[in-house]
Design a protein around this motif. Sequence first.
Motif, PDB file in Angstrom:
ATOM      1  N   THR A 186      -2.830  38.961  26.458  1.00  0.00           N
ATOM      2  CA  THR A 186      -3.535  37.924  25.710  1.00  0.00           C
ATOM      3  C   THR A 186      -2.732  36.627  25.794  1.00  0.00           C
ATOM      4  O   THR A 186      -1.511  36.642  25.656  1.00  0.00           O
ATOM      5  N   ILE A 187      -3.415  35.538  26.032  1.00  0.00           N
ATOM      6  CA  ILE A 187      -2.756  34.230  26.059  1.00  0.00           C
ATOM      7  C   ILE A 187      -3.207  33.431  24.844  1.00  0.00           C
ATOM      8  O   ILE A 187      -4.392  33.412  24.497  1.00  0.00           O
ATOM      9  N   VAL A 188      -2.236  32.806  24.170  1.00  0.00           N
ATOM     10  CA  VAL A 188      -2.487  32.070  22.933  1.00  0.00           C
ATOM     11  C   VAL A 188      -2.063  30.618  23.137  1.00  0.00           C
ATOM     12  O   VAL A 188      -0.938  30.346  23.579  1.00  0.00           O
ATOM     13  N   GLN A 189      -2.953  29.712  22.832  1.00  0.00           N
ATOM     14  CA  GLN A 189      -2.650  28.287  22.953  1.00  0.00           C
ATOM     15  C   GLN A 189      -1.908  27.804  21.712  1.00  0.00           C
ATOM     16  O   GLN A 189      -2.326  28.084  20.582  1.00  0.00           O
ATOM     17  N   LEU A 190      -0.810  27.070  21.912  1.00  0.00           N
ATOM     18  CA  LEU A 190       0.012  26.592  20.797  1.00  0.00           C
ATOM     19  C   LEU A 190      -0.251  25.140  20.439  1.00  0.00           C
ATOM     20  O   LEU A 190       0.109  24.695  19.345  1.00  0.00           O
ATOM     21  N   ASP A 191      -0.855  24.397  21.315  1.00  0.00           N
ATOM     22  CA  ASP A 191      -1.074  22.971  21.057  1.00  0.00           C
ATOM     23  C   ASP A 191      -2.427  22.575  21.649  1.00  0.00           C
ATOM     24  O   ASP A 191      -2.604  22.648  22.866  1.00  0.00           O
ATOM     25  N   PRO A 192      -3.412  22.221  20.797  1.00  0.00           N
ATOM     26  CA  PRO A 192      -3.312  22.082  19.331  1.00  0.00           C
ATOM     27  C   PRO A 192      -3.558  23.407  18.623  1.00  0.00           C
ATOM     28  O   PRO A 192      -3.978  24.384  19.248  1.00  0.00           O
ATOM     29  N   THR A 232       0.834  -1.193   0.000  1.00  0.00           N
ATOM     30  CA  THR A 232       0.000   0.000   0.000  1.00  0.00           C
ATOM     31  C   THR A 232       0.870   1.245   0.000  1.00  0.00           C
ATOM     32  O   THR A 232       1.757   1.386   0.844  1.00  0.00           O
ATOM     33  N   MET A 233       0.629   2.126  -0.908  1.00  0.00           N
ATOM     34  CA  MET A 233       1.412   3.357  -1.010  1.00  0.00           C
ATOM     35  C   MET A 233       0.533   4.533  -0.604  1.00  0.00           C
ATOM     36  O   MET A 233      -0.594   4.690  -1.086  1.00  0.00           O
ATOM     37  N   THR A 234       1.033   5.329   0.318  1.00  0.00           N
ATOM     38  CA  THR A 234       0.307   6.502   0.789  1.00  0.00           C
ATOM     39  C   THR A 234       0.644   7.699  -0.094  1.00  0.00           C
ATOM     40  O   THR A 234       1.808   8.047  -0.253  1.00  0.00           O
ATOM     41  N   ARG A 235      -0.380   8.320  -0.636  1.00  0.00           N
ATOM     42  CA  ARG A 235      -0.178   9.494  -1.469  1.00  0.00           C
ATOM     43  C   ARG A 235      -0.415  10.751  -0.623  1.00  0.00           C
ATOM     44  O   ARG A 235      -1.336  10.803   0.180  1.00  0.00           O
ATOM     45  N   TYR A 236       0.419  11.727  -0.790  1.00  0.00           N
ATOM     46  CA  TYR A 236       0.333  12.964  -0.030  1.00  0.00           C
ATOM     47  C   TYR A 236       0.141  14.148  -0.964  1.00  0.00           C
ATOM     48  O   TYR A 236       0.603  14.142  -2.107  1.00  0.00           O
ATOM     49  N   LEU A 237      -0.523  15.155  -0.420  1.00  0.00           N
ATOM     50  CA  LEU A 237      -0.687  16.405  -1.143  1.00  0.00           C
ATOM     51  C   LEU A 237      -0.096  17.511  -0.284  1.00  0.00           C
ATOM     52  O   LEU A 237      -0.504  17.714   0.853  1.00  0.00           O
ATOM     53  N   TYR A 238       0.907  18.194  -0.776  1.00  0.00           N
ATOM     54  CA  TYR A 238       1.590  19.242  -0.039  1.00  0.00           C
ATOM     55  C   TYR A 238       1.080  20.606  -0.481  1.00  0.00           C
ATOM     56  O   TYR A 238       1.090  20.930  -1.666  1.00  0.00           O
ATOM     57  N   GLU A 239       0.618  21.392   0.512  1.00  0.00           N
ATOM     58  CA  GLU A 239       0.103  22.728   0.235  1.00  0.00           C
ATOM     59  C   GLU A 239       0.647  23.689   1.291  1.00  0.00           C
ATOM     60  O   GLU A 239       1.083  23.282   2.365  1.00  0.00           O
ATOM     61  N   THR A 240       0.606  24.966   0.986  1.00  0.00           N
ATOM     62  CA  THR A 240       1.025  26.004   1.918  1.00  0.00           C
ATOM     63  C   THR A 240      -0.205  26.520   2.664  1.00  0.00           C
ATOM     64  O   THR A 240      -1.191  26.912   2.041  1.00  0.00           O
ATOM     65  N   GLY A 241      -0.151  26.490   4.000  1.00  0.00           N
ATOM     66  CA  GLY A 241      -1.298  26.893   4.799  1.00  0.00           C
ATOM     67  C   GLY A 241      -0.931  27.946   5.825  1.00  0.00           C
ATOM     68  O   GLY A 241       0.235  28.326   5.978  1.00  0.00           O
ATOM     69  N   THR A 242      -1.939  28.407   6.540  1.00  0.00           N
ATOM     70  CA  THR A 242      -1.775  29.408   7.591  1.00  0.00           C
ATOM     71  C   THR A 242      -2.228  28.812   8.917  1.00  0.00           C
ATOM     72  O   THR A 242      -3.327  28.255   9.011  1.00  0.00           O
ATOM     73  N   THR A 243      -1.375  28.890   9.930  1.00  0.00           N
ATOM     74  CA  THR A 243      -1.703  28.341  11.240  1.00  0.00           C
ATOM     75  C   THR A 243      -2.487  29.358  12.061  1.00  0.00           C
ATOM     76  O   THR A 243      -2.280  30.569  11.950  1.00  0.00           O
ATOM     77  N   LYS A 244      -3.387  28.847  12.872  1.00  0.00           N
ATOM     78  CA  LYS A 244      -4.207  29.701  13.735  1.00  0.00           C
ATOM     79  C   LYS A 244      -4.414  28.991  15.053  1.00  0.00           C
ATOM     80  O   LYS A 244      -4.710  27.791  15.085  1.00  0.00           O
ATOM     81  N   ALA A 245      -4.251  29.730  16.138  1.00  0.00           N
ATOM     82  CA  ALA A 245      -4.394  29.145  17.470  1.00  0.00           C
ATOM     83  C   ALA A 245      -5.827  28.674  17.691  1.00  0.00           C
ATOM     84  O   ALA A 245      -6.788  29.342  17.291  1.00  0.00           O
ATOM     85  N   LEU A 246      -5.959  27.523  18.343  1.00  0.00           N
ATOM     86  CA  LEU A 246      -7.284  27.000  18.645  1.00  0.00           C
ATOM     87  C   LEU A 246      -7.981  27.875  19.676  1.00  0.00           C
ATOM     88  O   LEU A 246      -9.186  28.113  19.609  1.00  0.00           O
ATOM     89  N   ASN A 247      -7.219  28.368  20.661  1.00  0.00           N
ATOM     90  CA  ASN A 247      -7.765  29.235  21.701  1.00  0.00           C
ATOM     91  C   ASN A 247      -6.876  30.465  21.849  1.00  0.00           C
ATOM     92  O   ASN A 247      -5.647  30.349  21.926  1.00  0.00           O
ATOM     93  N   SER A 248      -7.494  31.620  21.900  1.00  0.00           N
ATOM     94  CA  SER A 248      -6.802  32.875  22.139  1.00  0.00           C
ATOM     95  C   SER A 248      -7.714  33.730  23.010  1.00  0.00           C
ATOM     96  O   SER A 248      -8.842  34.059  22.584  1.00  0.00           O
ATOM     97  N   VAL A 249      -7.266  34.065  24.220  1.00  0.00           N
ATOM     98  CA  VAL A 249      -8.137  34.708  25.208  1.00  0.00           C
ATOM     99  C   VAL A 249      -7.470  35.969  25.725  1.00  0.00           C
ATOM    100  O   VAL A 249      -6.274  35.968  26.043  1.00  0.00           O
ATOM    101  N   ASP A 250      -8.262  37.038  25.832  1.00  0.00           N
ATOM    102  CA  ASP A 250      -7.792  38.264  26.474  1.00  0.00           C
ATOM    103  C   ASP A 250      -7.930  38.120  27.988  1.00  0.00           C
ATOM    104  O   ASP A 250      -8.991  37.724  28.490  1.00  0.00           O
ATOM    105  N   LEU A 251      -6.860  38.422  28.692  1.00  0.00           N
ATOM    106  CA  LEU A 251      -6.873  38.400  30.153  1.00  0.00           C
ATOM    107  C   LEU A 251      -7.271  39.786  30.638  1.00  0.00           C
ATOM    108  O   LEU A 251      -6.567  40.764  30.377  1.00  0.00           O
ATOM    109  N   VAL A 252      -8.393  39.872  31.331  1.00  0.00           N
ATOM    110  CA  VAL A 252      -8.921  41.165  31.753  1.00  0.00           C
ATOM    111  C   VAL A 252      -9.008  41.222  33.269  1.00  0.00           C
ATOM    112  O   VAL A 252      -9.087  40.190  33.950  1.00  0.00           O
ATOM    113  N   ALA A 253      -8.998  42.452  33.784  1.00  0.00           N
ATOM    114  CA  ALA A 253      -9.170  42.683  35.219  1.00  0.00           C
ATOM    115  C   ALA A 253     -10.660  42.676  35.535  1.00  0.00           C
ATOM    116  O   ALA A 253     -11.411  43.514  35.021  1.00  0.00           O
ATOM    117  N   ARG A 254     -11.108  41.748  36.364  1.00  0.00           N
ATOM    118  CA  ARG A 254     -12.531  41.620  36.685  1.00  0.00           C
ATOM    119  C   ARG A 254     -12.898  42.379  37.954  1.00  0.00           C
ATOM    120  O   ARG A 254     -14.075  42.452  38.310  1.00  0.00           O
TER     121      ARG A 254
END
Length: 227
Positions: free
Chosen positions: A198-204, A42-64
């Motif tokens: 602001t805190i940004v999640q890197l994984d995932p 079995t041969m796995t075929r791949y498709l290579y493309e250029t993409g843009t990464t975006k954080a799954l979670n990005s939250v502003d830390l505010v004073a409550r």
Amino acid sequence: MAVSLGLALTAALLTACDDHGSESGQSGTRKTAVVVQPKTATMTRYLYETGTTKALNSVDLVARVSGTLKSIDYEDGSEVKAGQRLFLIEPDQYQAQLQQAEASVEQAQATLDNAQRQLDRQDQLARTSVTTEANVDNARASRDTAKAQLDAAKASLAEARLNLGYTMVSAPFDGVVTEHQADVGALVGTGSATTLATIVQLDPIHVSFSISDTDMLTCANKCANVD
């Protein structure tokens, strides 16, 4: 003459054939042929493309809560862990409010206990016809009022605990915290919410990209993975 010429030609042909055979035997080498059986895989075929990464979670830390920013407990752009303290807002006034709320709960509890004893006494007297039903009703109303006051005091205590907890701004998840937006000593949380960082999640993370219709059809039919 004809016979002699024929014999001579025959002898010449035999000699040529013998010489050619000898040369072929001397110069030729035997080689071993390698035979390989074909295999399927079995041969796995791949498709290579250029993409843009975006954080799954990005939250502003505010004073409550409002107050003076006492400390910044991280370095700009550093990675932090969930629950790690990042900012501390002046907690003294909220600690005092918590203690006051605790005292109010104790006072309301004492009032309720006394009102319950008064009600029990009136019930006992009513069974012997020493007191009136009006006195029993008044005692019961006083008990119910004291119970309501205790519930209100407990609610104020819970709110005071929340406000004290809000003085410590912690990371909601693992990630990278951006540059702080308020300096130590600044008054934050007054009027509208103050964004501290602001805190940004890197994984995932999510990756978005666009591909042509041809590549899309090819990938849909043949590709097992998309990188």
